[in-house]
Scaffold this active site. Sequence first.
Site, PDB file in Angstrom:
ATOM      1  N   GLY A   1       0.823  -1.206   0.000  1.00 50.94           N
ATOM      2  CA  GLY A   1       0.000   0.000   0.000  1.00 50.94           C
ATOM      3  C   GLY A   1       0.853   1.251   0.000  1.00 50.94           C
ATOM      4  CG  ASP A   2       0.379   4.031   2.204  1.00 51.67           C
ATOM      5  OD1 ASP A   2      -0.761   4.406   1.886  1.00 51.67           O
ATOM      6  OD2 ASP A   2       0.688   3.665   3.346  1.00 51.67           O
TER       7      ASP A   2
ATOM      8  CB  THR B   1      -3.339   5.779  10.905  1.00 53.58           C
ATOM      9  OG1 THR B   1      -2.132   5.375  10.233  1.00 53.58           O
ATOM     10  CG2 THR B   1      -4.456   4.828  10.513  1.00 53.58           C
TER      11      THR B   1
ATOM     12  CD  GLN C   1      -6.854  -1.270   1.245  1.00 49.76           C
ATOM     13  OE1 GLN C   1      -7.675  -1.788   0.518  1.00 49.76           O
ATOM     14  NE2 GLN C   1      -7.068  -0.103   1.804  1.00 49.76           N
TER      15      GLN C   1
ATOM     16  NE  ARG D   1     -23.568 -17.248   4.002  1.00 48.46           N
ATOM     17  CZ  ARG D   1     -23.634 -18.575   4.058  1.00 48.46           C
ATOM     18  NH1 ARG D   1     -24.113 -19.251   3.037  1.00 48.46           N
ATOM     19  NH2 ARG D   1     -23.240 -19.215   5.123  1.00 48.46           N
TER      20      ARG D   1
ATOM     21  CB  SER E   1       6.398   9.578 -10.075  1.00 46.17           C
ATOM     22  OG  SER E   1       6.522   8.946  -8.834  1.00 46.17           O
ATOM     23  CB  VAL E   2      11.205  12.591 -10.506  1.00 46.55           C
ATOM     24  CG1 VAL E   2      11.872  11.436 -11.247  1.00 46.55           C
ATOM     25  CG2 VAL E   2      10.492  13.510 -11.500  1.00 46.55           C
ATOM     26  N   GLY E   3       8.517  13.158  -8.122  1.00 47.75           N
ATOM     27  CA  GLY E   3       7.959  14.160  -7.220  1.00 47.75           C
ATOM     28  C   GLY E   3       6.457  13.947  -7.220  1.00 47.75           C
TER      29      GLY E   3
ATOM     30  CE  LYS F   1      -3.127   1.741  -3.621  1.00 45.68           C
ATOM     31  NZ  LYS F   1      -2.028   1.803  -2.640  1.00 45.68           N
TER      32      LYS F   1
ATOM     33  N   GLY G   1      -5.766   5.726   1.860  1.00 41.48           N
ATOM     34  CA  GLY G   1      -5.511   7.165   1.847  1.00 41.48           C
ATOM     35  C   GLY G   1      -4.719   7.459   0.592  1.00 41.48           C
ATOM     36  CG  HIS G   2      -5.744   6.343  -2.741  1.00 35.82           C
ATOM     37  ND1 HIS G   2      -6.491   5.632  -3.641  1.00 35.82           N
ATOM     38  CD2 HIS G   2      -5.221   5.416  -1.889  1.00 35.82           C
ATOM     39  CE1 HIS G   2      -6.423   4.338  -3.346  1.00 35.82           C
ATOM     40  NE2 HIS G   2      -5.662   4.192  -2.283  1.00 35.82           N
ATOM     41  CB  THR G   3      -1.533  11.846  -1.365  1.00 36.82           C
ATOM     42  OG1 THR G   3      -1.603  11.125  -0.142  1.00 36.82           O
ATOM     43  CG2 THR G   3      -1.291  13.317  -1.091  1.00 36.82           C
TER      44      THR G   3
HETATM   45  P1  GDP Z   1      -1.462   5.500  -2.344  1.00 35.87           P
HETATM   46  O1  GDP Z   1      -2.153   5.062  -1.118  1.00 35.87           O
HETATM   47  O2  GDP Z   1      -0.865   4.352  -3.101  1.00 35.87           O
HETATM   48  O3  GDP Z   1      -2.295   6.377  -3.232  1.00 35.87           O
HETATM   49  O4  GDP Z   1      -0.215   6.392  -1.853  1.00 35.87           O
HETATM   50  P2  GDP Z   1      -0.269   7.548  -0.720  1.00 35.87           P
HETATM   51  O5  GDP Z   1      -0.887   8.747  -1.316  1.00 35.87           O
HETATM   52  O6  GDP Z   1      -0.820   7.017   0.535  1.00 35.87           O
HETATM   53  O7  GDP Z   1       1.281   7.741  -0.446  1.00 35.87           O
HETATM   54  C1  GDP Z   1       2.154   8.170  -1.429  1.00 35.87           C
HETATM   55  C2  GDP Z   1       2.804   9.477  -0.947  1.00 35.87           C
HETATM   56  O8  GDP Z   1       3.916   9.765  -1.780  1.00 35.87           O
HETATM   57  C3  GDP Z   1       1.905  10.689  -1.084  1.00 35.87           C
HETATM   58  O9  GDP Z   1       2.249  11.609  -0.094  1.00 35.87           O
HETATM   59  C4  GDP Z   1       2.238  11.233  -2.472  1.00 35.87           C
HETATM   60  O10 GDP Z   1       1.999  12.603  -2.626  1.00 35.87           O
HETATM   61  C5  GDP Z   1       3.724  10.974  -2.490  1.00 35.87           C
HETATM   62  N1  GDP Z   1       4.296  10.740  -3.819  1.00 35.87           N
HETATM   63  C6  GDP Z   1       3.801  10.011  -4.849  1.00 35.87           C
HETATM   64  N2  GDP Z   1       4.696   9.954  -5.849  1.00 35.87           N
HETATM   65  C7  GDP Z   1       5.787  10.645  -5.431  1.00 35.87           C
HETATM   66  C8  GDP Z   1       7.070  10.917  -6.002  1.00 35.87           C
HETATM   67  O11 GDP Z   1       7.403  10.519  -7.106  1.00 35.87           O
HETATM   68  N3  GDP Z   1       7.944  11.651  -5.240  1.00 35.87           N
HETATM   69  C9  GDP Z   1       7.631  12.120  -4.006  1.00 35.87           C
HETATM   70  N4  GDP Z   1       8.523  12.817  -3.333  1.00 35.87           N
HETATM   71  N5  GDP Z   1       6.421  11.894  -3.450  1.00 35.87           N
HETATM   72  C10 GDP Z   1       5.531  11.159  -4.146  1.00 35.87           C
HETATM   73  P1  IMO Z   2      -3.730   2.611   0.544  1.00 39.20           P
HETATM   74  O1  IMO Z   2      -4.895   2.410  -0.378  1.00 39.20           O
HETATM   75  C1  IMO Z   2      -1.125   1.033   3.662  1.00 39.20           C
HETATM   76  C2  IMO Z   2      -2.898  -1.896   6.430  1.00 39.20           C
HETATM   77  C3  IMO Z   2      -3.049  -1.473   7.866  1.00 39.20           C
HETATM   78  C4  IMO Z   2      -2.860  -2.803   8.551  1.00 39.20           C
HETATM   79  C5  IMO Z   2      -3.567  -3.773   7.622  1.00 39.20           C
HETATM   80  C6  IMO Z   2      -4.986  -4.113   8.018  1.00 39.20           C
HETATM   81  O2  IMO Z   2      -3.567   3.997   1.027  1.00 39.20           O
HETATM   82  O3  IMO Z   2      -2.501   2.022  -0.049  1.00 39.20           O
HETATM   83  P2  IMO Z   2      -7.267  -2.738   7.900  1.00 39.20           P
HETATM   84  O4  IMO Z   2      -7.667  -1.451   8.525  1.00 39.20           O
HETATM   85  O5  IMO Z   2      -7.342  -2.752   6.425  1.00 39.20           O
HETATM   86  O6  IMO Z   2      -7.968  -3.921   8.512  1.00 39.20           O
HETATM   87  O7  IMO Z   2      -5.708  -2.915   8.317  1.00 39.20           O
HETATM   88  O8  IMO Z   2      -3.579  -3.132   6.346  1.00 39.20           O
HETATM   89  N1  IMO Z   2      -3.511  -0.984   5.432  1.00 39.20           N
HETATM   90  C7  IMO Z   2      -2.827  -0.147   4.650  1.00 39.20           C
HETATM   91  N2  IMO Z   2      -1.510   0.141   4.594  1.00 39.20           N
HETATM   92  N3  IMO Z   2      -1.959   1.615   2.780  1.00 39.20           N
HETATM   93  C8  IMO Z   2      -3.278   1.316   2.785  1.00 39.20           C
HETATM   94  O9  IMO Z   2      -4.133   1.765   1.863  1.00 39.20           O
HETATM   95  C9  IMO Z   2      -3.770   0.428   3.775  1.00 39.20           C
HETATM   96  N4  IMO Z   2      -4.991  -0.050   4.080  1.00 39.20           N
HETATM   97  C10 IMO Z   2      -4.813  -0.922   5.078  1.00 39.20           C
HETATM   98  O10 IMO Z   2      -2.059  -0.544   8.229  1.00 39.20           O
HETATM   99  O11 IMO Z   2      -1.501  -3.156   8.570  1.00 39.20           O
HETATM  100 MG    MG Z   3      -2.163   5.445   0.939  1.00 37.44          MG
END
Ligand code: GDP
Ligand code: IMO
Ligand code: MG
Length: 429
Positions: A12-13, A306, A225, A144, A418-420, A16, A40-42
Amino acid sequence: MPLDMIIGAQWGDEGKGRVTDMLAAQTDIVARYSGGDNAGHTVTVQGDIFKLHLIPSGIIHPNTTCLIGNGVVLNPAVLLREMAMLTDRGIDVGSARLKISRNTHLITPAHIALDKAKEARRGNDAIGTTLRGIGPAYTDKTSRIGLRAELFANPEELADQIQAHIAEKNEVLTKIYDAEPLDADAVAAEYAQFAQQLREHLVYGSVFLDAALKDGRSVLAEGAQGTFLDLDHGTYPFVTSSAPTSGGVLVGLGVGPRMVGRVIGIAKAFTSRVGSGPFPSELDGELAHRLRGTGDKPWDEYGTTTGRPRRVGWLDLVMLRHAVRINGLTELVLTKLDILSGLDEIRVCNAYQLDGETIDFYPSDIPSLSRCQAVYETHPGWQEDVMGVRELANLPQAAQDYIHFVAKEGGVPVTAVSVGPGRAQVVHL
Ligand code: GDP
Ligand code: IMO
Ligand code: MG
């Protein structure tokens, strides 16, 4: 037109949200297919930061339609807050743009209370969930006894089902977990309000997507995730309760495999994880601080949902190959390459040492995984800031070599880096 997919290739993170936003510019419909507001998608647009938990990241482009698919677990209170936030920022979230599949399951305060009670009971063995009620909501779905969004169209039935649901959960909360009971009347009244506000967004998700695809419109499935949080293919039990992998897209949207086009994996140029569980290439000390950041930059490695500091480590190609196989990735987008700038050397895990043997696959059981030691290959680093680079040829040679190495050993073409965090901060290959 095909259905393309954005899939997290790690824990995750991976970024995406920002890749979804990038592709949404040429997409008609963006759909979430799994997870809930644990995600949490930024998305960063000209310095403006959008943090989305439930609404697909495509919403920021004015011409896309967004769908919350049947595979999602939906907390209506969170959805309405997110809709209000976007409305305040001038983004239209009316029913013409934002659709909810009728068979999406609902999260209730009882699911959240149970998530908290169960995590507390696990003590040292806690999964480290986001405490958003995800696991208990999916448990009700597979048992169910879940509540589905279609109830928004039927207020009397909704009220009855909420009453029965809270009564049943109160027994569990009070008798098994010694927790406070919930007020069923208050929850029913709250959900009646939600129903009024969200009813007009309901659609038959699968029918809606089928019509769009037949009509020549493009659909992008936005993963939440990542592969290693997948209930079947991740680091069970330290996983989430849904299928973030490509198989989950078909089930979570109600679309058949013949419609699938690109399956785009997203991986960071290193690895991060929030929550508990094994992490063979994890770093600590100075290098971990360096990759995580101190939290003063918006992209530092602290959870979007979180705020927890993320665990960090080197890129793990054993994991990447697992993600390529499980998802059938057609390509990979590598994110956060800029974070590696300034390191003297960069290490990549390309195999594990398990009980004296070298293995190149990801073992599925936690005891084996916990004993795996990462085997590293070391690459030269680069010192240049790459955040302004837009062409592959302008990246330092060591960065180009790193990308080619990942593609070769991962067995998947890298199509963008990606570079930022900004929309433009992408190098297309
Ligand atoms: P997601 O859950 O997969 O959508 O990812 P998140 O948004 O939770 O976490 C990715 C973090 O990295 C966010 O704060 C984005 O703004 C940041 N980010 C994404 N791509 C880049 C990159 O190429 N460089 C930097 N410095 N930050 C990035
Ligand atoms: P995005 O979409 C990172 C992790 C939680 C925990 C486990 C189970 O932003 O990539 P849950 O609340 O789903 O039962 O927790 O999964 N987790 C994530 N880690 N990015 C996420 O979503 C996550 N969604 C759940 O931290 O370890
Ligand atoms: Mg995330």
